[in-house]
Design a protein around this motif. Sequence first.
Motif, PDB file in Angstrom:
ATOM      1  N   TYR A 144       0.832  -1.206   0.000  1.00 43.09           N
ATOM      2  CA  TYR A 144       0.000   0.000   0.000  1.00 43.09           C
ATOM      3  C   TYR A 144       0.867   1.257   0.000  1.00 43.09           C
ATOM      4  O   TYR A 144       0.614   2.193  -0.773  1.00 43.09           O
ATOM      5  N   MET A 145       1.871   1.283   0.856  1.00 47.20           N
ATOM      6  CA  MET A 145       2.732   2.466   0.928  1.00 47.20           C
ATOM      7  C   MET A 145       3.428   2.708  -0.404  1.00 47.20           C
ATOM      8  O   MET A 145       3.538   3.849  -0.863  1.00 47.20           O
ATOM      9  N   GLN A 146       3.895   1.656  -1.044  1.00 47.50           N
ATOM     10  CA  GLN A 146       4.548   1.804  -2.347  1.00 47.50           C
ATOM     11  C   GLN A 146       3.577   2.373  -3.374  1.00 47.50           C
ATOM     12  O   GLN A 146       3.909   3.316  -4.095  1.00 47.50           O
ATOM     13  N   ARG A 147       2.360   1.836  -3.420  1.00 47.85           N
ATOM     14  CA  ARG A 147       1.347   2.340  -4.359  1.00 47.85           C
ATOM     15  C   ARG A 147       0.974   3.785  -4.050  1.00 47.85           C
ATOM     16  O   ARG A 147       0.802   4.599  -4.965  1.00 47.85           O
ATOM     17  N   LEU A 148       0.852   4.111  -2.778  1.00 42.33           N
ATOM     18  CA  LEU A 148       0.484   5.469  -2.376  1.00 42.33           C
ATOM     19  C   LEU A 148       1.512   6.481  -2.872  1.00 42.33           C
ATOM     20  O   LEU A 148       1.170   7.490  -3.497  1.00 42.33           O
ATOM     21  N   PHE A 149       2.775   6.215  -2.622  1.00 41.43           N
ATOM     22  CA  PHE A 149       3.815   7.156  -3.039  1.00 41.43           C
ATOM     23  C   PHE A 149       4.031   7.127  -4.552  1.00 41.43           C
ATOM     24  O   PHE A 149       4.317   8.162  -5.149  1.00 41.43           O
ATOM     25  N   ASP A 150       3.855   5.976  -5.178  1.00 36.35           N
ATOM     26  CA  ASP A 150       3.960   5.893  -6.637  1.00 36.35           C
ATOM     27  C   ASP A 150       2.890   6.738  -7.327  1.00 36.35           C
ATOM     28  O   ASP A 150       3.117   7.273  -8.408  1.00 36.35           O
ATOM     29  N   ALA A 151       1.727   6.849  -6.719  1.00 32.75           N
ATOM     30  CA  ALA A 151       0.604   7.569  -7.323  1.00 32.75           C
ATOM     31  C   ALA A 151       0.765   9.087  -7.257  1.00 32.75           C
ATOM     32  O   ALA A 151       0.031   9.815  -7.917  1.00 32.75           O
ATOM     33  N   ALA A 202       2.448  12.749  -7.815  1.00 35.40           N
ATOM     34  CA  ALA A 202       3.372  13.539  -8.622  1.00 35.40           C
ATOM     35  C   ALA A 202       4.189  14.462  -7.727  1.00 35.40           C
ATOM     36  O   ALA A 202       5.344  14.777  -8.038  1.00 35.40           O
ATOM     37  N   ARG A 203       3.589  14.887  -6.598  1.00 35.10           N
ATOM     38  CA  ARG A 203       4.309  15.843  -5.746  1.00 35.10           C
ATOM     39  C   ARG A 203       4.078  15.664  -4.252  1.00 35.10           C
ATOM     40  O   ARG A 203       5.029  15.701  -3.484  1.00 35.10           O
ATOM     41  N   PHE A 204       2.825  15.516  -3.803  1.00 32.25           N
ATOM     42  CA  PHE A 204       2.532  15.461  -2.371  1.00 32.25           C
ATOM     43  C   PHE A 204       1.878  14.142  -1.974  1.00 32.25           C
ATOM     44  O   PHE A 204       1.113  13.563  -2.735  1.00 32.25           O
ATOM     45  N   VAL A 205       2.159  13.705  -0.738  1.00 30.15           N
ATOM     46  CA  VAL A 205       1.453  12.597  -0.098  1.00 30.15           C
ATOM     47  C   VAL A 205       1.116  13.075   1.307  1.00 30.15           C
ATOM     48  O   VAL A 205       1.972  13.587   2.024  1.00 30.15           O
ATOM     49  N   ILE A 206      -0.143  12.904   1.692  1.00 23.19           N
ATOM     50  CA  ILE A 206      -0.573  13.255   3.050  1.00 23.19           C
ATOM     51  C   ILE A 206      -1.065  11.982   3.724  1.00 23.19           C
ATOM     52  O   ILE A 206      -1.905  11.266   3.186  1.00 23.19           O
ATOM     53  N   LYS A 232       9.814   6.070   9.252  1.00 24.52           N
ATOM     54  CA  LYS A 232      11.057   5.321   9.034  1.00 24.52           C
ATOM     55  C   LYS A 232      10.976   4.543   7.724  1.00 24.52           C
ATOM     56  O   LYS A 232      11.955   4.458   6.976  1.00 24.52           O
ATOM     57  N   TRP A 233       9.806   3.975   7.417  1.00 27.29           N
ATOM     58  CA  TRP A 233       9.610   3.286   6.144  1.00 27.29           C
ATOM     59  C   TRP A 233       9.831   4.273   4.993  1.00 27.29           C
ATOM     60  O   TRP A 233      10.528   3.955   4.025  1.00 27.29           O
ATOM     61  N   VAL A 234       9.245   5.466   5.099  1.00 26.92           N
ATOM     62  CA  VAL A 234       9.381   6.457   4.027  1.00 26.92           C
ATOM     63  C   VAL A 234      10.849   6.831   3.831  1.00 26.92           C
ATOM     64  O   VAL A 234      11.351   6.850   2.705  1.00 26.92           O
ATOM     65  N   SER A 235      11.559   7.102   4.918  1.00 28.97           N
ATOM     66  CA  SER A 235      12.964   7.504   4.781  1.00 28.97           C
ATOM     67  C   SER A 235      13.835   6.365   4.260  1.00 28.97           C
ATOM     68  O   SER A 235      14.873   6.604   3.638  1.00 28.97           O
ATOM     69  N   SER A 236      13.418   5.118   4.472  1.00 32.01           N
ATOM     70  CA  SER A 236      14.186   3.977   3.988  1.00 32.01           C
ATOM     71  C   SER A 236      13.865   3.604   2.542  1.00 32.01           C
ATOM     72  O   SER A 236      14.760   3.263   1.777  1.00 32.01           O
ATOM     73  N   PHE A 237      12.580   3.671   2.175  1.00 34.56           N
ATOM     74  CA  PHE A 237      12.154   3.150   0.883  1.00 34.56           C
ATOM     75  C   PHE A 237      11.710   4.204  -0.121  1.00 34.56           C
ATOM     76  O   PHE A 237      11.580   3.899  -1.305  1.00 34.56           O
ATOM     77  N   ARG A 238      11.451   5.425   0.339  1.00 35.04           N
ATOM     78  CA  ARG A 238      11.020   6.486  -0.569  1.00 35.04           C
ATOM     79  C   ARG A 238      11.848   7.742  -0.322  1.00 35.04           C
ATOM     80  O   ARG A 238      11.349   8.773   0.102  1.00 35.04           O
TER      81      ARG A 238
END
Length: 94
Positions: free
Chosen positions: A14-21, A23-27, A49-55
Motif C-alpha cells: 500500500y505504501m509503495q502504491r500510495l507514493f507511486d501515485a 506527482a508531488r505530495f502525499v498526506i 522510518k519506512w518512508v525515509s528507507s524506501f522512498r
Amino acid sequence: MIYHLVEDEVFDAYMQRLFDASARFVIVYSSNDNRGFVAPHVRHRKFTKWVSSFRRDFVLTKHLLNPYAEELDDGGETSFADFYVFERRRTDWG
C-alpha cells in the motif's frame, strides 16, 4: 489511516502504491510510533522510518498535530493520529 494495515506485506504494498501515485505530495493521517498491535485491527508503526528507507525521493515537510489527541481527552472524540505531509524532492518533480 495506515494503522489498519496490520500485515507487513499489505502495508508495504500500500505504501509503495500510495507514493507511486503521487506527482508531488502525499498526506498521511496516522499514528507514527512503535506501539505495535493494540487491537486485532490496529497496528502502530513508525511509518516515517519506512518512508525515509524506501522512498528517499520524498521528504517530510509538515507534521500537523491532532487537536483531538488522546492525551487531551475531555470525554469527547479523540484520535491517536496526526497529519504528515510529504513532498517529492524538487529535483524529482522538475
